[in-house]
Design a protein around this motif. Structure first.
Motif, PDB file in Angstrom:
ATOM      1  N   ALA A 186    -141.167 -18.840 -13.733  1.00 18.63           N
ATOM      2  CA  ALA A 186    -139.891 -18.937 -13.018  1.00 18.63           C
ATOM      3  C   ALA A 186    -139.221 -20.222 -13.491  1.00 18.63           C
ATOM      4  O   ALA A 186    -139.780 -21.310 -13.358  1.00 18.63           O
ATOM      5  CB  ALA A 186    -140.108 -18.960 -11.517  1.00 18.63           C
ATOM      6  N   CYS A 187    -138.035 -20.089 -14.051  1.00 16.72           N
ATOM      7  CA  CYS A 187    -137.362 -21.247 -14.657  1.00 16.72           C
ATOM      8  C   CYS A 187    -135.896 -21.259 -14.247  1.00 16.72           C
ATOM      9  O   CYS A 187    -135.200 -20.238 -14.359  1.00 16.72           O
ATOM     10  CB  CYS A 187    -137.492 -21.175 -16.180  1.00 16.72           C
ATOM     11  N   VAL A 188    -135.440 -22.417 -13.770  1.00 20.79           N
ATOM     12  CA  VAL A 188    -134.027 -22.586 -13.397  1.00 20.79           C
ATOM     13  C   VAL A 188    -133.431 -23.645 -14.318  1.00 20.79           C
ATOM     14  O   VAL A 188    -133.814 -24.817 -14.269  1.00 20.79           O
ATOM     15  CB  VAL A 188    -133.872 -23.016 -11.922  1.00 20.79           C
ATOM     16  N   CYS A 189    -132.510 -23.239 -15.172  1.00 20.18           N
ATOM     17  CA  CYS A 189    -131.879 -24.142 -16.138  1.00 20.18           C
ATOM     18  C   CYS A 189    -130.562 -24.655 -15.592  1.00 20.18           C
ATOM     19  O   CYS A 189    -129.757 -23.881 -15.060  1.00 20.18           O
ATOM     20  CB  CYS A 189    -131.645 -23.413 -17.470  1.00 20.18           C
ATOM     21  N   ASN A 190    -130.345 -25.953 -15.746  1.00 23.91           N
ATOM     22  CA  ASN A 190    -129.113 -26.572 -15.271  1.00 23.91           C
ATOM     23  C   ASN A 190    -127.984 -26.253 -16.251  1.00 23.91           C
ATOM     24  O   ASN A 190    -128.067 -26.562 -17.441  1.00 23.91           O
ATOM     25  CB  ASN A 190    -129.309 -28.088 -15.167  1.00 23.91           C
ATOM     26  N   THR A 191    -126.925 -25.640 -15.766  1.00 23.98           N
ATOM     27  CA  THR A 191    -125.810 -25.228 -16.627  1.00 23.98           C
ATOM     28  C   THR A 191    -124.577 -26.100 -16.440  1.00 23.98           C
ATOM     29  O   THR A 191    -123.484 -25.741 -16.878  1.00 23.98           O
ATOM     30  CB  THR A 191    -125.439 -23.756 -16.342  1.00 23.98           C
ATOM     31  N   THR A 192    -124.737 -27.271 -15.770  1.00 28.30           N
ATOM     32  CA  THR A 192    -123.606 -28.189 -15.596  1.00 28.30           C
ATOM     33  C   THR A 192    -123.808 -29.413 -16.473  1.00 28.30           C
ATOM     34  O   THR A 192    -124.916 -29.731 -16.888  1.00 28.30           O
ATOM     35  CB  THR A 192    -123.476 -28.625 -14.134  1.00 28.30           C
ATOM     36  N   GLY A 193    -122.724 -30.130 -16.715  1.00 27.07           N
ATOM     37  CA  GLY A 193    -122.801 -31.332 -17.540  1.00 27.07           C
ATOM     38  C   GLY A 193    -122.516 -31.014 -19.001  1.00 27.07           C
ATOM     39  O   GLY A 193    -122.304 -29.868 -19.397  1.00 27.07           O
ATOM     40  N   THR A 194    -122.498 -32.079 -19.818  1.00 22.09           N
ATOM     41  CA  THR A 194    -122.240 -31.941 -21.254  1.00 22.09           C
ATOM     42  C   THR A 194    -123.243 -32.772 -22.041  1.00 22.09           C
ATOM     43  O   THR A 194    -123.270 -33.995 -21.887  1.00 22.09           O
ATOM     44  CB  THR A 194    -120.816 -32.414 -21.608  1.00 22.09           C
ATOM     45  N   PRO A 195    -124.087 -32.141 -22.877  1.00 17.57           N
ATOM     46  CA  PRO A 195    -124.203 -30.684 -22.999  1.00 17.57           C
ATOM     47  C   PRO A 195    -125.041 -30.125 -21.858  1.00 17.57           C
ATOM     48  O   PRO A 195    -125.638 -30.875 -21.097  1.00 17.57           O
ATOM     49  CB  PRO A 195    -124.914 -30.510 -24.338  1.00 17.57           C
ATOM     50  N   ALA A 196    -125.089 -28.816 -21.768  1.00 16.06           N
ATOM     51  CA  ALA A 196    -125.884 -28.151 -20.733  1.00 16.06           C
ATOM     52  C   ALA A 196    -126.320 -26.796 -21.262  1.00 16.06           C
ATOM     53  O   ALA A 196    -125.795 -26.301 -22.264  1.00 16.06           O
ATOM     54  CB  ALA A 196    -125.069 -27.990 -19.453  1.00 16.06           C
ATOM     55  N   PHE A 197    -127.314 -26.234 -20.585  1.00 19.13           N
ATOM     56  CA  PHE A 197    -127.730 -24.887 -20.964  1.00 19.13           C
ATOM     57  C   PHE A 197    -126.549 -23.930 -20.801  1.00 19.13           C
ATOM     58  O   PHE A 197    -125.828 -23.999 -19.793  1.00 19.13           O
ATOM     59  CB  PHE A 197    -128.888 -24.422 -20.081  1.00 19.13           C
ATOM     60  N   PRO A 198    -126.327 -23.043 -21.760  1.00 16.99           N
ATOM     61  CA  PRO A 198    -125.262 -22.043 -21.585  1.00 16.99           C
ATOM     62  C   PRO A 198    -125.549 -21.168 -20.371  1.00 16.99           C
ATOM     63  O   PRO A 198    -126.707 -20.938 -20.014  1.00 16.99           O
ATOM     64  CB  PRO A 198    -125.325 -21.226 -22.890  1.00 16.99           C
ATOM     65  N   ALA A 199    -124.514 -20.717 -19.742  1.00 15.43           N
ATOM     66  CA  ALA A 199    -124.672 -19.854 -18.578  1.00 15.43           C
ATOM     67  C   ALA A 199    -125.474 -18.612 -18.967  1.00 15.43           C
ATOM     68  O   ALA A 199    -125.223 -17.992 -19.996  1.00 15.43           O
ATOM     69  CB  ALA A 199    -123.309 -19.449 -18.030  1.00 15.43           C
ATOM     70  N   GLY A 200    -126.431 -18.281 -18.148  1.00 14.01           N
ATOM     71  CA  GLY A 200    -127.271 -17.119 -18.419  1.00 14.01           C
ATOM     72  C   GLY A 200    -128.555 -17.445 -19.156  1.00 14.01           C
ATOM     73  O   GLY A 200    -129.349 -16.543 -19.450  1.00 14.01           O
ATOM     74  N   SER A 201    -128.786 -18.730 -19.444  1.00 20.53           N
ATOM     75  CA  SER A 201    -130.009 -19.116 -20.149  1.00 20.53           C
ATOM     76  C   SER A 201    -131.230 -18.859 -19.279  1.00 20.53           C
ATOM     77  O   SER A 201    -131.229 -19.150 -18.081  1.00 20.53           O
ATOM     78  CB  SER A 201    -129.958 -20.602 -20.528  1.00 20.53           C
ATOM     79  N   SER A 202    -132.274 -18.323 -19.898  1.00 15.95           N
ATOM     80  CA  SER A 202    -133.495 -18.012 -19.159  1.00 15.95           C
ATOM     81  C   SER A 202    -134.649 -17.902 -20.140  1.00 15.95           C
ATOM     82  O   SER A 202    -134.452 -17.939 -21.357  1.00 15.95           O
ATOM     83  CB  SER A 202    -133.334 -16.706 -18.377  1.00 15.95           C
ATOM     84  N   VAL A 203    -135.846 -17.771 -19.606  1.00 14.04           N
ATOM     85  CA  VAL A 203    -137.039 -17.604 -20.443  1.00 14.04           C
ATOM     86  C   VAL A 203    -137.079 -16.164 -20.934  1.00 14.04           C
ATOM     87  O   VAL A 203    -137.188 -15.218 -20.146  1.00 14.04           O
ATOM     88  CB  VAL A 203    -138.315 -17.948 -19.652  1.00 14.04           C
ATOM     89  N   SER A 204    -136.980 -15.989 -22.239  1.00 10.78           N
ATOM     90  CA  SER A 204    -136.946 -14.640 -22.811  1.00 10.78           C
ATOM     91  C   SER A 204    -138.290 -14.202 -23.365  1.00 10.78           C
ATOM     92  O   SER A 204    -138.517 -13.005 -23.563  1.00 10.78           O
ATOM     93  CB  SER A 204    -135.903 -14.574 -23.933  1.00 10.78           C
ATOM     94  N   GLU A 205    -139.181 -15.172 -23.614  1.00  7.14           N
ATOM     95  CA  GLU A 205    -140.457 -14.819 -24.234  1.00  7.14           C
ATOM     96  C   GLU A 205    -141.478 -15.908 -23.943  1.00  7.14           C
ATOM     97  O   GLU A 205    -141.122 -17.087 -23.800  1.00  7.14           O
ATOM     98  CB  GLU A 205    -140.272 -14.643 -25.749  1.00  7.14           C
ATOM     99  N   VAL A 206    -142.741 -15.517 -23.868  1.00  4.26           N
ATOM    100  CA  VAL A 206    -143.840 -16.462 -23.686  1.00  4.26           C
ATOM    101  C   VAL A 206    -144.878 -16.198 -24.764  1.00  4.26           C
ATOM    102  O   VAL A 206    -145.324 -15.054 -24.944  1.00  4.26           O
ATOM    103  CB  VAL A 206    -144.486 -16.323 -22.294  1.00  4.26           C
ATOM    104  N   GLN A 207    -145.231 -17.255 -25.503  1.00  7.99           N
ATOM    105  CA  GLN A 207    -146.261 -17.150 -26.527  1.00  7.99           C
ATOM    106  C   GLN A 207    -147.294 -18.246 -26.277  1.00  7.99           C
ATOM    107  O   GLN A 207    -146.967 -19.437 -26.400  1.00  7.99           O
ATOM    108  CB  GLN A 207    -145.681 -17.297 -27.930  1.00  7.99           C
ATOM    109  N   GLY A 208    -148.496 -17.869 -25.917  1.00 10.31           N
ATOM    110  CA  GLY A 208    -149.517 -18.862 -25.619  1.00 10.31           C
ATOM    111  C   GLY A 208    -149.097 -19.706 -24.441  1.00 10.31           C
ATOM    112  O   GLY A 208    -148.850 -19.192 -23.340  1.00 10.31           O
ATOM    113  N   ASN A 209    -148.974 -21.022 -24.680  1.00  8.18           N
ATOM    114  CA  ASN A 209    -148.515 -21.916 -23.615  1.00  8.18           C
ATOM    115  C   ASN A 209    -147.083 -22.368 -23.838  1.00  8.18           C
ATOM    116  O   ASN A 209    -146.658 -23.400 -23.335  1.00  8.18           O
ATOM    117  CB  ASN A 209    -149.439 -23.132 -23.503  1.00  8.18           C
TER     118      ASN A 209
END
Length: 388
Positions: A186-209
């Protein structure tokens, strides 16, 4: 008629001196092949020509630098091609170990080869060098840091703008081998500020750790973060349950955008190309804990090796793109050097036919001046005829 001061001879001598100076200048141009020998010949042309000459020589060195960069890429790509072959062999072994006809004793034999191949990948990464510099161990990969000891920036794409990114909260659970349970992330990315995660950013894949954070609306954005599990005194992974996950808050990611090999491919400041060579390690490829000791782990290993092959393919693809760009850069530099040399020649080089005509003319005039000086020197002697 006068005998004390021979004005006519002085006039002829001055003319002869001027013609002799012109003759010397013409000889200097003909012997050197240059139109501008001294700054006094053409001050503006001299300044322009020397500046152009410096750029021409700089372009020549830049072209050599670009060729050296191609050699670096070819060296790295050659090593990665071998890593590709090793991964293909590991994939064959994992598929072989996944079938039900194999016993665990048979799989232990395959496991031995898998371990040897993993060690060879590590050796290639540590020993591949160019001019004494190791290429594949991460020395020339982009660097990133975090404010948490249990989190580490592994990889980020070229499309990620350098700066500070914040993960507000991150929770994961671990298996006994230290890999993350994908369903637990479960990951919550901060999308405010400059720079910031683009809106809609999320964990798309997990490989190992490692978790991969991407944005569906921006395919060039990707950041991989490694999460380390807690361990007991013996160094064993402390498994976490969904009811008691590992939680990290306010994880700050410092994306530096630096670390690549900077190549000077132009004659002026700032005309550079940053060559990024991906870090090649079992950890980065997600196969550090790869095992085929039993059928279940062998089946999981197939997916892990597939991800490693994709990782190496992406690294080689980037290097190939760099090489194509450098080849175009060399062609452009060669054309620029050719045209600038022609322009430099027009400024600095003498037209030999024209200058030879000038030299011949001045030589005739100089001979005439010499003859007239001789005549002028004889005039005072003619006065003696009046005294007879």
């Amino acid at each position: 008629m006068k005998i004390c001061y021979n004005t006519q001879a002085m006039i002829a001598n001055n003319a002869l001196t001027r013609n002799d100076d012109r003759l010397s200048q013409s000889l200097q141009k003909l012997s050197s092949g240059l139109k501008i020998v001294d700054a006094k010949d053409n001050p503006a042309g001299m300044a322009m020509g020397k500046k152009m000459n410096a750029q021409i020589k700089g372009i020549g060195v830049a072209s050599q630098n670009s060729s050296d960069a191609i050699s670096v890429i070819e060296t790295a790509d050659g090593a990665l091609a071998e890593v590709h072959d090793i991964l293909q062999r590991m994939n064959e072994l994992a598929i072989k170990a996944s079938t039900g006809t194999m016993s665990d004793i048979d799989r232990s034999t395959i496991e031995e080869e898998i371990e040897q191949l993993k060690q060879e990948i590590t050796r290639i990464a540590e020993d591949t060098q160019f001019n004494g510099q190791t290429l594949l161990n991460g020395n020339f990969d982009l660097k990133g840091y975090t404010n948490k000891i249990d989190a580490k920036v592994g990889y980020y794409s070229d499309g990620v703008t350098p700066g500070e990114y914040t993960i507000d909260s991150l929770t994961v659970t671990f298996y006994s081998d230290g890999s993350i349970n994908p369903a637990s992330v479960a990951c919550v990315c901060n999308t405010t500020g400059t720079p910031a995660f683009p809106a809609g950013s999320s964990v798309s894949e997990v490989q190992g750790n490692t978790i991969k954070i991407t944005c569906p609306g921006d395919l060039s954005f990707e950041i991989n973060v490694k999460i380390q599990p807690d361990r007991d005194a013996a160094g064993n992974v402390i498994m976490t349950a969904p009811s008691n996950p590992k939680t990290l808050s306010n994880v700050e990611l410092d994306i530096t955008g630096i670390g690549a090999m900077t190549m000077q491919i132009g004659s002026n400041e700032g005309q550079t190309l940053d060559i990024r060579v991906s870090t090649i390690s079992l950890d980065e490829m997600g196969i550090k804990g790869l095992s085929v000791a039993n059928q279940a782990s062998a089946i999981d290993g197939i997916d892990g090796i597939s991800g490693a092959i994709q990782y190496i393919s992406a690294a080689r693809s980037r290097l190939g793109a760099y090489q194509n760009r450098l080849e175009h850069s060399i062609s452009s530099l060669d054309i620029t050097s050719e045209n600038m040399t022609a322009a430099y020649s027009r400024i600095m080089d003498v037209d030999m036919a024209e200058e030879m005509t000038e030299y011949t003319t001045i030589q005739v005039i100089s001979q005439a001046s010499m003859s007239m000086l001789a005549q002028a020197n004889e005039r005072p002697a003619q006065v003696l005829q009046l005294l007879q």
